[in-house]
Write an enzyme that holds these catalytic residues in place. Sequence first.
Site, short mmCIF file in Angstrom:
data_model
loop_
_atom_site.label_atom_id
_atom_site.label_comp_id
_atom_site.label_asym_id
_atom_site.label_seq_id
_atom_site.Cartn_x
_atom_site.Cartn_y
_atom_site.Cartn_z
N GLN A 81 -29.77 -27.68 86.73
CA GLN A 81 -30.00 -28.25 88.05
C GLN A 81 -30.17 -27.22 89.16
OE1 GLN A 81 -26.53 -30.49 87.64
NE2 GLN A 81 -27.49 -32.05 86.41
N HIS A 87 -14.96 -28.07 95.95
CA HIS A 87 -13.86 -29.05 95.86
C HIS A 87 -12.66 -28.77 96.75
CE1 HIS A 87 -16.16 -30.40 92.50
NE2 HIS A 87 -15.69 -29.56 91.62
N GLU A 105 -20.09 -28.47 95.41
CA GLU A 105 -19.68 -29.87 95.35
C GLU A 105 -18.49 -30.04 96.27
OE1 GLU A 105 -18.84 -30.73 91.30
OE2 GLU A 105 -20.94 -30.88 90.71
#
Length: 878
Positions: A202, A468, A489
């Site tokens: 990705q 995170h 993320e």
Amino acid sequence: MKFPKMNKATALLSIAAIAAGLIAAPAPQAGAALPPSAANNTIFGPNVYVFDPSMSAADIQNVTGAAFASLESNEFSSDRYAFLFKPGSYNVNFNVGYYTAVAGLGQNPGDVNITGGLNVNADWDNGNATRNFWRSIENLTITPSSGTTQIAVSQAAPLRRLHVQGELHLFDFDDNWNAGWASGGFLADSIVDGAIVPASQQQWFSRNSQWGNWTNGVWNMVFVGSVNAPTGDFPDPPYTVVERTPIMREKPYLYVDNAGAYRVFVPALTTNTQGVSWASGATPGQSLPIDQFYIARSDQSTAATINAALAQGKHVLFTPGIYHLSEAIQINNPNTVVLGIGMPTLVPDQGTAAIQVADVDGVKLAGLTIDAGPVNSPVLLKVGTAGSAVSRAANPVSLHDITVRTGGAIAGRNDVGVEINSNDTIGDHFWLWRADHGAGAAWTTNVSKNGLVVNGNNVTLYGLFNEHHNEYQTIWNGNNGRLYFYQSEIPYDVPNQQGWMSHGGTVNGYASYKVADTVTNHEAWGLGIYSYFRDAPVKLNSAIEVPNLPGIKIHHATTIWLSGTIGSEITHIINNLGGAVTANSPAEAMRQTLTEFVGNGTGGGGTATAFDRTGWTAVSSPSSGEAAANLLDGSMATRWTTGTAMQPGQTLTVDMQAVHPISKVVLDATGSNDDYARGYELYVSTDGVNWGTAVASGTGTGPELTIAFAERSARYVRLVQTGTASNWWSARELNVFGGGGTPPPSGTTLINRAGWTASSNPSSGDVAANLLDGSMATRWSTGTAMAPGQEIVIDMAAARSFSKIVMDSTGSNDDYARGYEVYVSNDGVNWSGAVASGSGSGPVVTSQFAVQNARYIKVVQTGTASNWWSIREINVYV
């Protein structure tokens, strides 16, 4: 676990199937002893194997195979291995598992050739490589017998100084021969003769490398200083190409010289480069003999013995193992090299840093993993001294392959992962990870506020993976920073919106990438920020927040909604620009992109001009014939004054009539040059009643007083005089700046509901408090059929400005109000006329109206239905 991200290359599974795969990570397995080997008899201790071409290929295969069998899926193993190959050719074929480093010991990659195969697969997870972390392959040539080398990895799996004589595939197949997920990796200083096939990979970062051709991309592929980079316009294909690498020092590496002696090679600092460092022979740099190094072993070394060696002028080579530290490793000498081989892991057990680097020239840290310990550490890796003004441009600190983990292997916690204070520092591949699975992985257990804080000026980072953390993932406070590739993320486990609000509780969530309002120059390329709000319908307002100044440039940014609770979203990409990502379909709901952002403002925190002051009012205490209104009339010929000598407690209050995001106030006394405030405190408020603590304070030094501060949403601004002077306090104009030059559109900023209460008539076992608990699993209901006159009352605990309410019945989809009216009150007794009315048509009812300032909100049912009236959450917006 690491969420298996969707990709457009192969739409493999339904969302339901993905959700079914979100299982707990397998428990760590006990490490198996490796077969006896002559390779395991070196100065580097029991976890290092040094092979030479005279050794049996079968023996090499047995050792590497046993390690892989033990570590293929053992994600949080305590085992660590380094497999090192002396110059020569080896006909072996093996796979690389967790906590395994494979490296050649030649001066150049061509000195060691693996002629069978050297691969990383994801068979253990049916082709899903999103958790293939913590391994490395460096400084050798691979000549695969099949023609293809497979290295299916994600974070913390760097590939350096490789020559792949064939194709390179960055993914694996599942049992049905579909391309499985992979989630980003790092390639540097390497040549691939054939094609590189990312397939479902990705995102990927490649620096100073070359290949036959690059075949595709999914979301975010960044190429810096590479030869034969692919062409195409972002966002489709998702390529960001920077022709040359502006500054670099390649990672130090262990090798053997022609006499068979171990040495560490330290590459030279280079600028404006393209292609590999070894294209024309040996990489330029300095060679250090091994006797200048303290060789650290986890079964023998302590923080005290390591620090004693450093104090004596030694460098340090960490061998594989886990090092429990009772104090920080202190690096105080310039040009110190600290090199880890085989994923050495440092754990500060007593709440200290793991490593502290003094503000000195030329320190090199490479190949280190740091695990947060059981006692909270303010910072885990600290580089330099905060506030340093010393330039290190001629010989900067460089940091290579740095992994920081909070939780996962052990239940640890820290405030900041990496803090960079030294100016001109180079960062070359970081993964800063707050664990989303494994030991201690819970919102209030493995707490990490920020992965990275950059305070130094002129810092350049390549390949930053940062994920995170509980608040901002990255905070960049230094000027002239440059970032090439960002993968982040935001946290999976935010429990509710109220507990995850920034800017003093006025903005949804914490941006992943935050450039401080005081920064005037910053540039970044290729940023991908993704959400998987697993536990609550949480919203992040903007993935990136930067000052709106001409020196701020962001090239190619994307946001992705991986999956998550219905109602979760990233609302904007950068500074309230860009669309929301809210679902996996349609495509635009899953991915949003922004090609270029260049600031156009002039003030810190960002606005081209001051806010329009039309309708604003001002009052002061004391007042005089020169009224406070003169501050807002646009004329420097008029002024406001106290009419009396300056003394503490004098105040000046401005009502902007609506809530604005503000970050700077300028009070201009030019023409009355000695009448500036001798001391001041600045307060802000949304209601003119609750002021909180001062957002800024200081002393004036001249007629123009500029007060900059972290952005706040406020309607009222109050300046309080704290100094004393015989002069009157006076000023001619007051201007307010911030938030991109205009207030956000009405109804876009969620108000924090902490301390609010709710009641209803009628009431039921589904109590009204459920409307404010942050959980879509609970609801309020009337407990009886809808009828006119039923009502909900919300007490916001203080008067607030607001312009929108959202009543969300999702999950009880037919229980929305068939008709409603909205009333407001400041005392809960005397109510306005209806400020809004309407009828619901689905489970989410949004009512927007002119800005109100009130403490209480009443919603009255005006419709009729056999359904109960029920709502799961009610939210109020500025």
